[in-house]
Design a protein around this motif. Structure first.
Motif, PDB file in Angstrom:
ATOM      1  N   ASP A 237      31.893 118.350  62.269  1.00  0.00           N
ATOM      2  CA  ASP A 237      33.298 118.714  62.545  1.00  0.00           C
ATOM      3  C   ASP A 237      33.273 119.149  63.894  1.00  0.00           C
ATOM      4  N   PRO A 238      33.856 118.141  64.544  1.00  0.00           N
ATOM      5  CA  PRO A 238      33.941 118.348  66.161  1.00  0.00           C
ATOM      6  C   PRO A 238      34.836 119.743  66.675  1.00  0.00           C
ATOM      7  N   LYS A 239      35.825 119.946  65.908  1.00  0.00           N
ATOM      8  CA  LYS A 239      36.700 121.364  66.493  1.00  0.00           C
ATOM      9  C   LYS A 239      35.606 122.567  66.390  1.00  0.00           C
ATOM     10  N   GLU A 240      34.871 122.685  65.224  1.00  0.00           N
ATOM     11  CA  GLU A 240      34.001 123.801  65.148  1.00  0.00           C
ATOM     12  C   GLU A 240      32.500 123.396  65.771  1.00  0.00           C
ATOM     13  N   GLY A 241      32.321 122.271  66.037  1.00  0.00           N
ATOM     14  CA  GLY A 241      30.880 122.116  66.437  1.00  0.00           C
ATOM     15  C   GLY A 241      30.200 122.316  65.480  1.00  0.00           C
ATOM     16  N   ARG A 242      30.443 121.838  64.263  1.00  0.00           N
ATOM     17  CA  ARG A 242      29.350 122.031  62.887  1.00  0.00           C
ATOM     18  C   ARG A 242      28.929 120.755  62.527  1.00  0.00           C
ATOM     19  N   ILE A 243      27.579 120.702  62.347  1.00  0.00           N
ATOM     20  CA  ILE A 243      26.961 119.689  61.790  1.00  0.00           C
ATOM     21  C   ILE A 243      26.114 119.937  60.312  1.00  0.00           C
ATOM     22  N   TYR A 244      25.499 120.920  60.513  1.00  0.00           N
ATOM     23  CA  TYR A 244      24.881 121.419  59.097  1.00  0.00           C
ATOM     24  C   TYR A 244      25.825 121.826  58.207  1.00  0.00           C
ATOM     25  N   GLY A 245      25.730 121.537  57.123  1.00  0.00           N
ATOM     26  CA  GLY A 245      26.635 121.585  56.109  1.00  0.00           C
ATOM     27  C   GLY A 245      27.672 120.555  56.010  1.00  0.00           C
ATOM     28  N   VAL A 246      27.747 119.679  56.814  1.00  0.00           N
ATOM     29  CA  VAL A 246      28.890 118.489  56.936  1.00  0.00           C
ATOM     30  C   VAL A 246      27.854 117.181  56.601  1.00  0.00           C
ATOM     31  N   ALA A 402      38.345 101.928  61.221  1.00  0.00           N
ATOM     32  CA  ALA A 402      37.183 101.931  62.396  1.00  0.00           C
ATOM     33  C   ALA A 402      37.320 103.468  62.880  1.00  0.00           C
ATOM     34  N   ARG A 403      36.022 103.859  63.326  1.00  0.00           N
ATOM     35  CA  ARG A 403      36.118 105.170  64.273  1.00  0.00           C
ATOM     36  C   ARG A 403      34.874 105.197  65.080  1.00  0.00           C
ATOM     37  N   ASP A 404      35.182 106.112  66.078  1.00  0.00           N
ATOM     38  CA  ASP A 404      34.161 106.141  67.057  1.00  0.00           C
ATOM     39  C   ASP A 404      33.388 107.452  66.768  1.00  0.00           C
ATOM     40  N   PHE A 405      32.598 107.825  67.385  1.00  0.00           N
ATOM     41  CA  PHE A 405      31.739 109.455  67.146  1.00  0.00           C
ATOM     42  C   PHE A 405      31.026 109.790  68.329  1.00  0.00           C
ATOM     43  N   TRP A 406      31.038 111.094  68.252  1.00  0.00           N
ATOM     44  CA  TRP A 406      30.228 111.646  69.457  1.00  0.00           C
ATOM     45  C   TRP A 406      30.358 111.363  70.893  1.00  0.00           C
ATOM     46  N   HIS A 407      31.532 111.691  71.670  1.00  0.00           N
ATOM     47  CA  HIS A 407      31.712 111.650  73.051  1.00  0.00           C
ATOM     48  C   HIS A 407      30.951 112.674  73.688  1.00  0.00           C
ATOM     49  N   ASP A 408      30.170 113.495  73.065  1.00  0.00           N
ATOM     50  CA  ASP A 408      29.497 114.764  73.449  1.00  0.00           C
ATOM     51  C   ASP A 408      28.233 114.431  74.608  1.00  0.00           C
ATOM     52  N   PRO A 409      28.357 115.130  75.672  1.00  0.00           N
ATOM     53  CA  PRO A 409      27.528 114.985  76.532  1.00  0.00           C
ATOM     54  C   PRO A 409      25.911 114.912  76.148  1.00  0.00           C
ATOM     55  N   LYS A 410      25.716 115.552  74.914  1.00  0.00           N
ATOM     56  CA  LYS A 410      24.543 115.410  74.561  1.00  0.00           C
ATOM     57  C   LYS A 410      24.172 114.219  73.504  1.00  0.00           C
ATOM     58  N   TYR A 411      24.838 113.494  73.682  1.00  0.00           N
ATOM     59  CA  TYR A 411      24.887 112.165  72.726  1.00  0.00           C
ATOM     60  C   TYR A 411      23.668 111.610  72.586  1.00  0.00           C
ATOM     61  N   GLN A 444      20.347 118.568  65.100  1.00  0.00           N
ATOM     62  CA  GLN A 444      21.412 118.561  65.894  1.00  0.00           C
ATOM     63  C   GLN A 444      22.355 120.081  65.972  1.00  0.00           C
ATOM     64  N   GLN A 445      22.446 120.729  64.717  1.00  0.00           N
ATOM     65  CA  GLN A 445      22.759 122.008  65.006  1.00  0.00           C
ATOM     66  C   GLN A 445      22.378 122.934  66.237  1.00  0.00           C
ATOM     67  N   GLU A 446      21.029 122.769  66.214  1.00  0.00           N
ATOM     68  CA  GLU A 446      20.402 123.706  67.415  1.00  0.00           C
ATOM     69  C   GLU A 446      20.564 123.126  68.760  1.00  0.00           C
ATOM     70  N   ILE A 447      20.773 121.627  68.858  1.00  0.00           N
ATOM     71  CA  ILE A 447      21.337 121.235  70.068  1.00  0.00           C
ATOM     72  C   ILE A 447      22.514 121.591  70.721  1.00  0.00           C
ATOM     73  N   LEU A 448      23.570 121.401  69.820  1.00  0.00           N
ATOM     74  CA  LEU A 448      24.865 121.855  69.821  1.00  0.00           C
ATOM     75  C   LEU A 448      24.920 123.444  70.487  1.00  0.00           C
TER      76      LEU A 448
END
Length: 468
Positions: A237-246, A402-411, A444-448
């Motif tokens: 969930d990019p808005k919350e920055g949630r990976i764990y649980g998703v 089609a969709r892209d993912f993670w434009h995050d600097p920690k990619y 990944q949650q730890e990284i974010l």
């Protein structure tokens, strides 16, 4: 009245160009062995002619390349020094965040305000989301599409159209082999798996399909995501920055099982296949179908097989209502401009981009095997007939498919973790897909969280999760 040259540049602009009479050396950094990257350089002499005729300056381009897994580091090493060693960079879309947050690349939103010619109408909103925007949903633009790319299905029609094969398949499975583009539009992965099984004949040196499971860069990830996305799974969930649980969901675990099961219908060494190996095995005629990037269509379709290949949409997942849903990851790359360019090199870079998106340039790019993203180009009469994969490429270049993912600097850090875990599962190092997902989600949650990109810390239970 403004007089125009035959290239569409005003004569006054040409006469007043600040670089008139100068000679400029430009450098592009791109992806090694990647056809679209090379096309930009192969076409640079056309721009040089254009610039001399319309602006009155001489320009020469050099090209430096590195494999997918190394380009970002090459760029970063140079840019962190404030160098203009590479004036224009062909970036992967996921690197936009890292490049933008460091202040290394030009803000394209600002550039478009100064040069409205670059306010282009793209084929589909997914183009802007993938190759231009960071952060997600912000409207801030940092790149312009160099190459649009999606996964399509390359099919040996000599096998699929064979009366004997069609009869045998119908007898065995009670359904027809798909024949037309429209047939493949409604093909589910369930029925595709029957096709892959049917054509898997190791004693004949033939296998039903080929994907990519290589540990290198993002290869395995990109061929697992279609199963996750199409089955209804999400990765964050990019808005919350949630990976764990998703990410660590039952749906995604089932997707991993299915993706691994497909290895039964692929060559014995498919676990090590990346883009190159996929191209080679299909061109050699050893597989009936291949899931592959449209960008390498020129290598997939050779003079030897061109009469026997069709390119169609890849299969989707059958939904509860009977419809077929397909969502595949985006490929392709944007151009980004070095923010440390001096005035002369920046001006040439901007001139180059304006030229790149001219209709005649985009058409030349298409004829050379590139995949344009400009709506006016893709809507040209006869465009679909220029390359065998263009119809399928256009079909898949859609935000519903089609969709892209993670434009995050920690990619890069996020990617390495999941490539390790997903690889551990498909190779049998671990047997439980839930464990792989749990490990990835925790890490990944730890990284974010540690980077300040998320306020959500991983749960305490993550301390006991490892890939053993």
């Amino acid at each position: 009245m403004t007089l125009m040259s035959h290239f569409g540049v005003s004569l006054s602009e040409a006469a007043d160009h600040p670089l008139k009479g100068q000679k400029i050396e430009m450098s592009i950094l791109g992806i090694g062995g990647w056809i679209p990257s090379r096309l930009g350089v192969y076409m640079s002499p056309i721009f040089a002619e254009y610039a001399e005729e319309n602006y009155g300056y001489e320009v020469n381009f050099t090209f430096t390349d590195s494999p997918f897994s190394g380009v970002f580091q090459v760029a970063a090493t140079s840019l962190e020094k404030g160098s203009q060693e590479y004036n224009i960079i062909i970036s992967d879309s996921q690197w936009l965040g890292a490049l933008a947050e460091k202040g290394w690349i030009v803000n394209i939103s600002d550039l478009i305000k100064e040069h409205p010619e670059l306010a282009i109408e793209w084929w589909d909103p997914v183009v802007k989301k993938t190759y231009m925007e960071y952060p997600e949903g912000s409207g801030e633009l940092w790149g312009l599409p160099q190459e649009a790319d999606v996964i399509v299905l390359f099919v040996r029609k000599d096998l699929f159209e064979s009366p004997a094969e069609r009869e045998a398949f119908k007898r065995q499975y009670g359904m027809d082999l798909p024949q037309t583009f429209e047939d493949f539009e409604v093909l589910s992965m369930e029925n595709f798996e029957k096709i892959a099984e049917f054509f898997t004949r190791p004693d004949q040196g033939l296998y039903g399909t080929v994907m990519q499971y290589s540990h290198e860069y993002d290869f395995l990830t990109m061929y697992l995501y279609p199963f996750m996305f199409s089955m209804g799974g999400e990765i964050w969930d990019p808005k919350e920055g949630r990976i764990y649980g998703v990410l660590n969901s039952v749906i995604n675990a089932k997707a991993m099982v299915w993706n691994k099961r497909m290895l039964k219908y692929q060559p014995p060494d498919a676990l090590n296949y990346g883009i190159l190996e996929n191209m080679e095995i299909f061109a050699e005629g050893k597989v009936a179908t291949a899931f592959q990037w449209a960008a390498v269509g020129l290598a997939m379709i050779t003079p030897e097989n061109e009469e026997n290949v069709i390119v169609v949409p890849p299969p989707g997942i059958k939904q509860r209502d009977g419809s077929v849903k397909r969502i595949y990851p985006m490929g392709g790359q944007p151009w980004v401009l070095n923010a440390f360019n001096d005035d002369a090199h920046m001006r040439v870079a901007i001139d180059f981009l304006k030229w790149w998106y001219l209709p005649e340039t985009q058409l030349e790019f298409a004829k050379g095997g590139g995949n344009p993203a400009v709506k006016a180009t893709l809507e040209m009469p006869g465009f679909d007939d220029i390359q065998p994969w263009f119809r399928a490429m256009k079909y898949m270049l859609n935000q519903e498919r089609a969709r892209d993912f993670w434009h995050d600097p920690k990619y890069a850090e996020l990617l390495v973790i999941q490539q390790d875990a997903f690889r551990a599962y498909v190779t049998g190092q671990i047997d439980d897909p839930i464990l792989a997902l749990e490990y990835v989600a925790c890490q990944q949650q730890e990284i974010l969280f540690e980077s300040g990109k998320s306020k959500i810390a991983p749960p305490d239970s993550c301390a006991n999760v490892n890939l053993r």
